[in-house]
Design an enzyme around this catalytic site. Structure first.
Site, PDB file in Angstrom:
ATOM      1  N   SER A 100       0.787  -1.158   0.302  1.00 14.73           N
ATOM      2  CA  SER A 100      -0.373  -0.017  -0.137  1.00 14.73           C
ATOM      3  C   SER A 100       0.843   0.898   0.182  1.00 14.73           C
ATOM      4  O   SER A 100       0.702   2.564  -0.060  1.00 14.73           O
ATOM      5  CB  SER A 100      -0.823   0.200   1.059  1.00 14.73           C
ATOM      6  OG  SER A 100      -0.177   0.157   1.945  1.00 14.73           O
ATOM      7  N   THR A 208       3.613   5.805  -9.467  1.00 11.97           N
ATOM      8  CA  THR A 208       3.639   4.222 -10.063  1.00 11.97           C
ATOM      9  C   THR A 208       4.812   3.787  -9.395  1.00 11.97           C
ATOM     10  O   THR A 208       5.319   4.505  -9.236  1.00 11.97           O
ATOM     11  CB  THR A 208       3.937   5.260 -11.482  1.00 11.97           C
ATOM     12  OG1 THR A 208       2.020   5.923 -11.492  1.00 11.97           O
ATOM     13  CG2 THR A 208       3.404   3.925 -12.199  1.00 11.97           C
ATOM     14  N   THR A 226      -0.079   1.013 -12.422  1.00 10.56           N
ATOM     15  CA  THR A 226      -0.391   2.707 -11.258  1.00 10.56           C
ATOM     16  C   THR A 226      -1.853   2.280 -10.994  1.00 10.56           C
ATOM     17  O   THR A 226      -2.500   1.851 -11.841  1.00 10.56           O
ATOM     18  CB  THR A 226       0.029   3.448 -12.507  1.00 10.56           C
ATOM     19  OG1 THR A 226      -0.208   4.627 -11.113  1.00 10.56           O
ATOM     20  CG2 THR A 226      -0.473   3.792 -14.104  1.00 10.56           C
ATOM     21  N   ARG A 236      -9.822   8.402 -17.625  1.00 13.23           N
ATOM     22  CA  ARG A 236      -8.739   8.546 -18.050  1.00 13.23           C
ATOM     23  C   ARG A 236      -7.548   7.769 -17.881  1.00 13.23           C
ATOM     24  O   ARG A 236      -7.998   6.466 -17.272  1.00 13.23           O
ATOM     25  CB  ARG A 236      -8.326   9.918 -17.674  1.00 13.23           C
ATOM     26  CG  ARG A 236      -7.140  10.335 -17.505  1.00 13.23           C
ATOM     27  CD  ARG A 236      -6.035  10.083 -16.263  1.00 13.23           C
ATOM     28  NE  ARG A 236      -4.891  10.270 -16.727  1.00 13.23           N
ATOM     29  CZ  ARG A 236      -3.776   9.831 -16.652  1.00 13.23           C
ATOM     30  NH1 ARG A 236      -3.615   9.245 -15.339  1.00 13.23           N
ATOM     31  NH2 ARG A 236      -2.456  10.962 -16.589  1.00 13.23           N
ATOM     32  N   GLY A 238      -3.198   6.590 -18.409  1.00 11.63           N
ATOM     33  CA  GLY A 238      -2.673   7.735 -18.741  1.00 11.63           C
ATOM     34  C   GLY A 238      -1.473   6.845 -19.323  1.00 11.63           C
ATOM     35  O   GLY A 238      -1.554   6.088 -19.913  1.00 11.63           O
ATOM     36  N   ASP A 239       0.194   7.379 -19.302  1.00 10.83           N
ATOM     37  CA  ASP A 239       1.179   6.818 -20.164  1.00 10.83           C
ATOM     38  C   ASP A 239       1.210   5.125 -19.686  1.00 10.83           C
ATOM     39  O   ASP A 239       1.856   4.238 -20.611  1.00 10.83           O
ATOM     40  CB  ASP A 239       1.796   7.577 -19.781  1.00 10.83           C
ATOM     41  CG  ASP A 239       3.100   7.567 -18.473  1.00 10.83           C
ATOM     42  OD1 ASP A 239       1.656   7.406 -17.617  1.00 10.83           O
ATOM     43  OD2 ASP A 239       3.738   6.700 -18.046  1.00 10.83           O
ATOM     44  N   THR A 259       7.171   7.091 -15.351  1.00 13.52           N
ATOM     45  CA  THR A 259       6.647   8.004 -13.975  1.00 13.52           C
ATOM     46  C   THR A 259       7.177   9.593 -13.979  1.00 13.52           C
ATOM     47  O   THR A 259       7.274  10.001 -14.447  1.00 13.52           O
ATOM     48  CB  THR A 259       7.271   6.981 -12.744  1.00 13.52           C
ATOM     49  OG1 THR A 259       6.141   7.879 -11.781  1.00 13.52           O
ATOM     50  CG2 THR A 259       8.237   7.386 -12.194  1.00 13.52           C
ATOM     51  N   GLY A 260       5.115   9.368 -14.086  1.00 11.19           N
ATOM     52  CA  GLY A 260       5.158  11.767 -14.129  1.00 11.19           C
ATOM     53  C   GLY A 260       3.625  11.734 -14.720  1.00 11.19           C
ATOM     54  O   GLY A 260       2.906  10.594 -14.537  1.00 11.19           O
ATOM     55  N   GLY A 262       1.517  11.308 -16.831  1.00  5.35           N
ATOM     56  CA  GLY A 262       1.431  10.753 -18.409  1.00  5.35           C
ATOM     57  C   GLY A 262       0.616  11.114 -19.733  1.00  5.35           C
ATOM     58  O   GLY A 262       1.187  11.346 -20.506  1.00  5.35           O
TER      59      GLY A 262
HETATM   60  N1  ASP Z   1       2.381   8.520 -15.110  1.00  8.15           N
HETATM   61  C1  ASP Z   1       1.106   8.061 -14.276  1.00  8.15           C
HETATM   62  C2  ASP Z   1      -0.361   8.343 -15.206  1.00  8.15           C
HETATM   63  O1  ASP Z   1      -0.212   9.513 -15.606  1.00  8.15           O
HETATM   64  C3  ASP Z   1       1.496   8.324 -13.027  1.00  8.15           C
HETATM   65  C4  ASP Z   1       2.685   8.717 -12.614  1.00  8.15           C
HETATM   66  O2  ASP Z   1       3.971   7.454 -12.544  1.00  8.15           O
HETATM   67  O3  ASP Z   1       2.192   8.074 -10.677  1.00  8.15           O
HETATM   68  O4  ASP Z   1      -1.178   7.826 -14.667  1.00  8.15           O
END
Ligand code: ASP
Length: 341
Positions: A100, A208, A226, A236, A238-239, A259-260, A262
């Site tokens: 978690s 993520t 993620t 939605r 994401g990437d 990660t970031g 997206g």
């Molecule tokens: N990249 C992920 C997204 O946009 C978020 C993350 O990396 O924390 O869904």
């Protein structure tokens, strides 16, 4: 001469061949499946997300480092014992989905409606095969669902209830959607009324999880899992589950997990762009990853980072946020675990 007299020329040739066979057998490692492994280096890197976190929470930092260390150790052990890059990626990410602390599986953030929608993808650098799922709500381990899509379907990407149904039909553990909704997260969601724009939170933390691996056979694999972005619009994507944006692997170049924010990673095809710069521009993994994260992405306003590994096991983990949870280990070297610069 004594040998020659005893066995003759033919005997000497047979003896030399036998000796040669024995010595090269010793040079080669055999993995658990009995497959000969090349004497290449092997390596693993994991991340637990990038974002903004001020230094000072020593207890909190220690907890993250401890968890990263445990997962890295587990992955390295599997790798050392001949598991394939794909298996190591999947098994490590399952562990992270069960933790978690991270924004994946049971630690996932909630969307604007206070629900969890999970995304994951995996890619096999040896055959450029890939599998991905998005918006799953009942599959306990989305990374395994992604693996099943890759291995047991003719498709690459499944979404929503279809993806959950597919994983149930393949025997993957199913849970009620509420299983993923932690009480602490629900409380925070209620308090903050998550309908407002996500970008309004300057202290946003991602979280993520991702893993890249080079195995003893010289194969690369990458995976990402993620809960997406905190307070995201329902539906939605994401990437992370998008091959070429959040995840990419190609034995000829590198394996990447991102990660970031997206949307920026999708628009800039970040994971593939790192591989493409190496393949077509002939640059190293360090130069390719730095150019994308610190140059292209930053100029576009995209925050985040990535872990990248080339086919020799060289690892680079750039990020343009204040921190990224990350850890790596290459064969014959010590483990490295880092949060900040
Ligand atoms: N990249 C992920 C997204 O946009 C978020 C993350 O990396 O924390 O869904």
């Amino acid at each position: 001469m004594w040998v020659l007299r005893k066995v003759g020329w033919f005997g000497v040739v047979v003896l030399v061949c036998l000796l040669h066979a024995c010595s090269s057998e010793g040079d080669r490692a055999r993995d658990e499946d009995g497959v000969e492994a090349k004497s290449v280096p092997y390596a693993i890197a994991i991340h637990g997300g990038a974002g903004y976190r001020s230094k000072g929470d020593e207890k909190g930092d220690a907890l993250y480092m401890q968890r990263l260390n445990a997962i890295l150790d587990y992955g390295y052990y599997l790798l050392e014992n001949g598991k394939s890059a794909l298996d190591v990626v999947e098994m490590c990410l399952r562990q992270m989905e069960d933790d978690s602390l991270f924004n994946a599986g049971v630690g996932a953030v909630l969307n604007a409606s206070g629900e969890v929608e999970l995304d994951a993808s995996i890619m096999d650098g040896a055959h450029l095969k890939a599998g991905a799922v998005s918006g799953v709500r009942t599959t306990r381990h989305p990374i395994s669902a992604a693996r099943f899509v890759m291995d047991s379907s003719v498709h690459v990407f499944l979404s929503g209830s279809g993806a959950d149904r597919f994983s149930a039909e393949h025997g993957l553990e199913q849970v009620a959607p509420e299983f993923f909704v932690l009480r602490s997260k629900k409380q925070r969601w209620l308090e903050r009324n998550k309908q407002q724009a996500y970008a309004a939170d300057p202290n946003r933390k991602f979280g993520t999880v991702g893993c890249v691996v080079l195995d003893k056979r010289g194969h690369l694999a990458a995976g990402t899992s993620t809960g997406g972005m905190d307070g995201k619009q329902w539906g939605r994507i994401g990437d992370s589950p998008v091959i070429g944006a959040g995840t990419y692997a190609d034995d000829r170049t590198c394996a990447v997990s991102c990660t970031g924010h997206g949307e920026y990673f999708i628009r800039n095809a970040v994971a593939y762009q790192v591989a493409a710069r190496m393949q077509f521009g002939g640059v190293s993994v360090v130069e390719a990853a730095d150019t994308v994260v610190m140059g292209v992405l930053k100029r576009a306003g995209g925050v985040g980072g990535l872990i990248a590994m080339d086919k020799e096991g060289n690892i680079h983990c750039p990020f343009n946020t204040s921190m990224m949870f990350r850890a790596w280990r290459k064969s014959g070297e010590e483990a490295v675990i880092r949060i900040y610069e």
